[in-house]
Design a protein around this motif. Structure first.
Motif, PDB file in Angstrom:
ATOM      1  N   PRO A 167       1.079  -1.189  -0.006  1.00  0.00           N
ATOM      2  CA  PRO A 167       0.025   0.056   0.255  1.00  0.00           C
ATOM      3  C   PRO A 167       0.841   1.078   0.057  1.00  0.00           C
ATOM      4  CG  PRO A 167      -0.724  -1.561   1.674  1.00  0.00           C
ATOM      5  CD  PRO A 167       0.698  -2.041   1.253  1.00  0.00           C
ATOM      6  N   LEU A 168       0.380   2.282  -0.633  1.00  0.00           N
ATOM      7  CA  LEU A 168       1.077   3.680  -0.710  1.00  0.00           C
ATOM      8  C   LEU A 168       0.922   4.493   0.476  1.00  0.00           C
ATOM      9  CD1 LEU A 168       0.112   4.317  -4.400  1.00  0.00           C
ATOM     10  CD2 LEU A 168       2.245   3.114  -3.603  1.00  0.00           C
ATOM     11  N   ASP A 169       1.999   5.014   0.730  1.00  0.00           N
ATOM     12  CA  ASP A 169       2.051   6.208   1.874  1.00  0.00           C
ATOM     13  C   ASP A 169       1.662   7.354   1.467  1.00  0.00           C
ATOM     14  OD1 ASP A 169       2.554   8.006   3.768  1.00  0.00           O
ATOM     15  OD2 ASP A 169       4.546   7.358   4.161  1.00  0.00           O
ATOM     16  N   MET A 170       0.258   7.735   1.359  1.00  0.00           N
ATOM     17  CA  MET A 170      -0.417   8.776   0.815  1.00  0.00           C
ATOM     18  C   MET A 170       0.514  10.283   1.247  1.00  0.00           C
ATOM     19  SD  MET A 170      -2.475   7.580  -1.258  1.00  0.00           S
ATOM     20  CE  MET A 170      -3.181   5.880  -1.131  1.00  0.00           C
ATOM     21  N   ALA A 171       1.049  10.187   2.155  1.00  0.00           N
ATOM     22  CA  ALA A 171       1.888  11.467   2.658  1.00  0.00           C
ATOM     23  C   ALA A 171       2.736  11.783   1.788  1.00  0.00           C
ATOM     24  CB  ALA A 171       2.189  11.363   3.965  1.00  0.00           C
ATOM     25  N   LYS A 172       3.406  10.744   0.967  1.00  0.00           N
ATOM     26  CA  LYS A 172       4.439  10.849   0.118  1.00  0.00           C
ATOM     27  C   LYS A 172       3.834  11.338  -1.488  1.00  0.00           C
ATOM     28  CE  LYS A 172       7.705   8.080   2.762  1.00  0.00           C
ATOM     29  NZ  LYS A 172       8.474   6.975   2.759  1.00  0.00           N
ATOM     30  N   VAL A 173       2.733  10.976  -1.512  1.00  0.00           N
ATOM     31  CA  VAL A 173       1.988  11.257  -2.885  1.00  0.00           C
ATOM     32  C   VAL A 173       0.919  12.406  -2.969  1.00  0.00           C
ATOM     33  CG1 VAL A 173       1.308  10.219  -4.996  1.00  0.00           C
ATOM     34  CG2 VAL A 173       2.497   8.807  -3.095  1.00  0.00           C
ATOM     35  N   PRO A 174       1.566  13.510  -2.640  1.00  0.00           N
ATOM     36  CA  PRO A 174       0.272  14.475  -2.433  1.00  0.00           C
ATOM     37  C   PRO A 174      -0.575  14.756  -3.793  1.00  0.00           C
ATOM     38  CG  PRO A 174       2.459  15.460  -2.597  1.00  0.00           C
ATOM     39  CD  PRO A 174       2.669  14.311  -2.351  1.00  0.00           C
ATOM     40  N   ASN A 175       0.023  14.322  -5.043  1.00  0.00           N
ATOM     41  CA  ASN A 175      -0.625  14.504  -6.318  1.00  0.00           C
ATOM     42  C   ASN A 175      -1.657  13.456  -6.384  1.00  0.00           C
ATOM     43  OD1 ASN A 175       0.232  16.917  -7.256  1.00  0.00           O
ATOM     44  ND2 ASN A 175       2.069  16.005  -8.236  1.00  0.00           N
TER      45      ASN A 175
END
Length: 341
Positions: free
Chosen positions: A92-100
């Motif tokens: 799963p992705l760390d959304m804090a690192k993918v603001p876009n």
């Protein structure tokens, strides 16, 4: 002396880390990654991307599953995302690192195969149909009869891309069934027709963009963006949407569990979710993407291209292929294995 050795070891470790911080390894479909996009990413981040190509979902999955591959990111088609997840190959992705991440278009956010987009970032989406050189064949091209019951003019001149899910599901829909069918009668009809048609094919190969452009092939089961590229080089090439049913698909980028350059991978995931960068991906391979706002940056010729903007009369026949049940997958694999002989 020990201190000197320790200092040298520390220096080597630091140097190695610095080198690792400047690289990213992407595992993607062939002829699918914009060189301009990679150049821009490297200029803005200093990260050098190495792209390794694959030619089918099954080949990519097998390579990742085997381990020791060295890749950070992979670009599976939607029905393979849950397979990767269930096998523990992606994280799963760390959304804090993918603001876009917020730029993902609403219609591509809560998808069945990745609810809330916790595992992937869109790359491109499109359809699978038939590409035909209309100077060779002037009949109806909006049918899977083009490869299932090959017209006389196209015999020995048509290719079929060796992508199992696309080809078998096209055949199943032609036979009157639904994708991922477990109906023995439908599957037998599809299998028998494929085997009967194969002697009329010139090949089962990739490279349709070039070979349709160069008139090496007069037709091919093919993807829409590749067909648009061929048409731009060879104007008689046209894209057909089989009325019996055709696959709709999306490829997305996932972070591999054993990625070595995780921070760099996140930088790339965030980069491709920016509208102007998503448009660069589309401008190269000629497929739509799933990022809101990218239309403003798209090439003008894509905004009305019949391969990209599905004509209204053909929309209803498009089916987003689900992840097939193990039983359906087994049937498809059996048909495919026989077809490969």
């Amino acid at each position: 002396m020990k201190r000197t050795v320790a200092m040298i070891a520390a220096l080597m470790a630091t140097t190695s880390m610095a080198q690792a911080e400047g690289v990213l390894n992407l595992f993607n479909w062939g002829n699918y990654t914009s060189p301009e996009l990679l150049a821009k990413f490297e200029t803005e981040t200093g990260i050098k991307v190495t792209v390794t190509d694959y030619d089918s979902n099954d080949a990519a999955l097998a390579k990742i599953e085997a381990g020791g591959h060295g890749f950070d990111l992979v670009v599976p088609t939607h029905q393979y995302v849950q397979i990767y997840a269930e096998k523990g190959l992606i994280v799963p992705l760390d959304m804090a690192k993918v603001p876009n991440h917020a730029n993902i278009a609403p219609e591509w956010m809560n998808v069945d195969w990745d609810p809330g987009r916790t595992l992937t970032i869109p790359w491109q989406w499109g359809t699978t149909g038939v590409a035909v050189n209309t100077s060779v064949y002037s009949g109806d091209i909006n049918t899977s009869d083009i490869f299932m019951n090959v017209p006389e003019e196209l015999k020995g001149k048509i290719n079929v891309v060796p992508e199992m899910n696309d080809v078998v599901n096209l055949a199943v829909m032609w036979a009157g069934g639904q994708p991922c069918s477990e109906d023995p009668e439908v599957l037998k009809k599809a299998r028998d027709a494929l085997l009967a048609a194969k002697p009329d094919w010139i090949s089962m190969d990739y490279g349709a963009t070039e070979k349709l452009s160069n008139n090496d092939w007069a037709a091919s089961v093919n993807w829409n963006g590749s067909t648009m590229r061929a048409r731009l080089a060879n104007s008689p090439v046209a894209y057909g949407y089989p009325k019996e049913g055709y696959p709709v698909w999306m490829d997305s980028v996932a972070l591999l569990k054993d990625a070595q350059n995780v921070d760099n991978a996140y930088a790339f995931l965030n980069f491709i979710a920016a509208p102007e960068n998503a448009a660069m991906i589309s401008a190269f391979a000629r497929y739509a993407n799933g990022i809101a706002g990218s239309d403003a940056f798209m090439p003008e010729d894509m905004k009305t291209a019949p391969e990209v903007v599905v004509p209204e009369e053909h929309k209803a026949a498009g089916i987003f292929i689900p992840t097939c049940s193990p039983k359906a997958q087994e049937y498809m694999t059996a048909i495919w294995t026989e077809l490969q002989k």
